[in-house]
Design a protein around this motif. Sequence first.
Motif, mmCIF file in Angstrom:
data_model
loop_
_atom_site.group_PDB
_atom_site.id
_atom_site.type_symbol
_atom_site.label_atom_id
_atom_site.label_comp_id
_atom_site.label_asym_id
_atom_site.label_seq_id
_atom_site.Cartn_x
_atom_site.Cartn_y
_atom_site.Cartn_z
ATOM 1 N N TYR A 1 -41.116 -41.406 17.456
ATOM 2 C CA TYR A 1 -41.939 -42.518 17.094
ATOM 3 C C TYR A 1 -42.506 -43.150 18.375
ATOM 4 O O TYR A 1 -43.722 -43.426 18.576
ATOM 5 C CB TYR A 1 -40.835 -43.701 16.599
ATOM 6 N N VAL A 2 -41.719 -42.968 19.509
ATOM 7 C CA VAL A 2 -42.535 -43.338 20.827
ATOM 8 C C VAL A 2 -43.488 -42.581 21.112
ATOM 9 O O VAL A 2 -44.673 -43.065 21.745
ATOM 10 C CB VAL A 2 -41.439 -43.536 21.847
ATOM 11 N N LEU B 1 -31.735 -53.361 28.104
ATOM 12 C CA LEU B 1 -30.914 -53.421 26.977
ATOM 13 C C LEU B 1 -30.108 -54.566 26.628
ATOM 14 O O LEU B 1 -29.863 -54.988 25.537
ATOM 15 C CB LEU B 1 -29.954 -52.252 27.210
ATOM 16 N N THR B 2 -29.957 -55.381 27.534
ATOM 17 C CA THR B 2 -29.033 -56.568 27.471
ATOM 18 C C THR B 2 -30.106 -57.784 26.775
ATOM 19 O O THR B 2 -29.662 -58.630 26.368
ATOM 20 C CB THR B 2 -28.528 -57.008 28.549
ATOM 21 N N ASP B 3 -31.168 -57.513 27.190
ATOM 22 C CA ASP B 3 -32.193 -58.590 26.331
ATOM 23 C C ASP B 3 -32.678 -58.246 24.858
ATOM 24 O O ASP B 3 -33.402 -59.187 24.381
ATOM 25 C CB ASP B 3 -33.564 -58.330 27.297
ATOM 26 N N TYR B 4 -32.268 -57.002 24.485
ATOM 27 C CA TYR B 4 -32.451 -56.767 22.934
ATOM 28 C C TYR B 4 -31.508 -57.639 22.209
ATOM 29 O O TYR B 4 -30.331 -57.876 22.235
ATOM 30 C CB TYR B 4 -31.998 -55.232 22.909
ATOM 31 N N ASP B 5 -32.274 -58.296 21.299
ATOM 32 C CA ASP B 5 -31.538 -58.876 20.106
ATOM 33 C C ASP B 5 -31.562 -58.335 18.919
ATOM 34 O O ASP B 5 -32.491 -57.732 18.034
ATOM 35 C CB ASP B 5 -32.608 -60.421 19.755
ATOM 36 N N PRO C 1 -40.550 -52.474 16.665
ATOM 37 C CA PRO C 1 -41.433 -53.322 17.404
ATOM 38 C C PRO C 1 -41.078 -53.569 18.599
ATOM 39 O O PRO C 1 -41.985 -53.707 19.726
ATOM 40 C CB PRO C 1 -41.384 -54.599 16.573
ATOM 41 N N TRP C 2 -39.734 -53.909 19.048
ATOM 42 C CA TRP C 2 -39.132 -53.950 20.562
ATOM 43 C C TRP C 2 -39.756 -52.629 21.328
ATOM 44 O O TRP C 2 -40.229 -52.794 22.359
ATOM 45 C CB TRP C 2 -37.652 -54.202 20.458
ATOM 46 N N ALA D 1 -43.325 -58.816 19.692
ATOM 47 C CA ALA D 1 -43.273 -57.882 20.454
ATOM 48 C C ALA D 1 -44.165 -57.664 21.648
ATOM 49 O O ALA D 1 -43.960 -57.015 22.451
ATOM 50 C CB ALA D 1 -43.235 -56.304 19.774
ATOM 51 N N LEU D 2 -45.546 -57.930 21.384
ATOM 52 C CA LEU D 2 -46.342 -57.799 22.432
ATOM 53 C C LEU D 2 -46.428 -59.404 23.277
ATOM 54 O O LEU D 2 -47.252 -59.226 24.263
ATOM 55 C CB LEU D 2 -47.930 -57.808 21.847
#
Length: 182
Positions: free
Chosen positions: A26-27, A56-60, A67-68, A148-149
């Motif tokens: 995907y990336v 990684l710690t910012d990921y909800d 989208p992230w 995401a943007l």
Amino acid sequence: MIGVSVRPSQSLPADLGAMFDEHFDYVWASLRRLGVTPADVEDQVHEVFLRVHRRLTDYDASRPLKPWLFGFAFRVASDHRRLSRHRVEVLGTAVEGIATAPSAHERMEVDEERALVDEALDTVELERRAVLIMHDVDEVPIPAVAAALGIPVGTAYSRLRMAREDLAAAVTRARKKRGDTP
């Protein structure tokens, strides 16, 4: 993980290695659509996942992962394209083929159309192209695209509309240039 703390309201996504394995394609495809050349795309995919690792710690975990990840891919592609050494057009780049096609003639037509759309997509401003790809290709809802943007939802809708107009105009110009009928 040593030295990484997780906020109590969040949990880390699955193992980074598993995330890499699951979302590598995907990336890769996202970076290609954002204009990273085939020669550079592998390095840029790794850059995306290095940045993901740092954040990684910012990921909800309550939000979708794609989208992230696309937000990282967009910023990496944008940074990559800003470098002057990447502004050289690469001629003769192979067009990605499709997996199954009944005849050589049909494959050729599909490849020509894909090349035409890729060429037209390259003329669309990167910020607009990112919204178009996320929404129309990856089927991400506009509010998630905006998040995401890091842009307002209204701006995302505006960029989508303008990107579609730009893409349609570029395809029309390319077809006229080739002598095709629309």
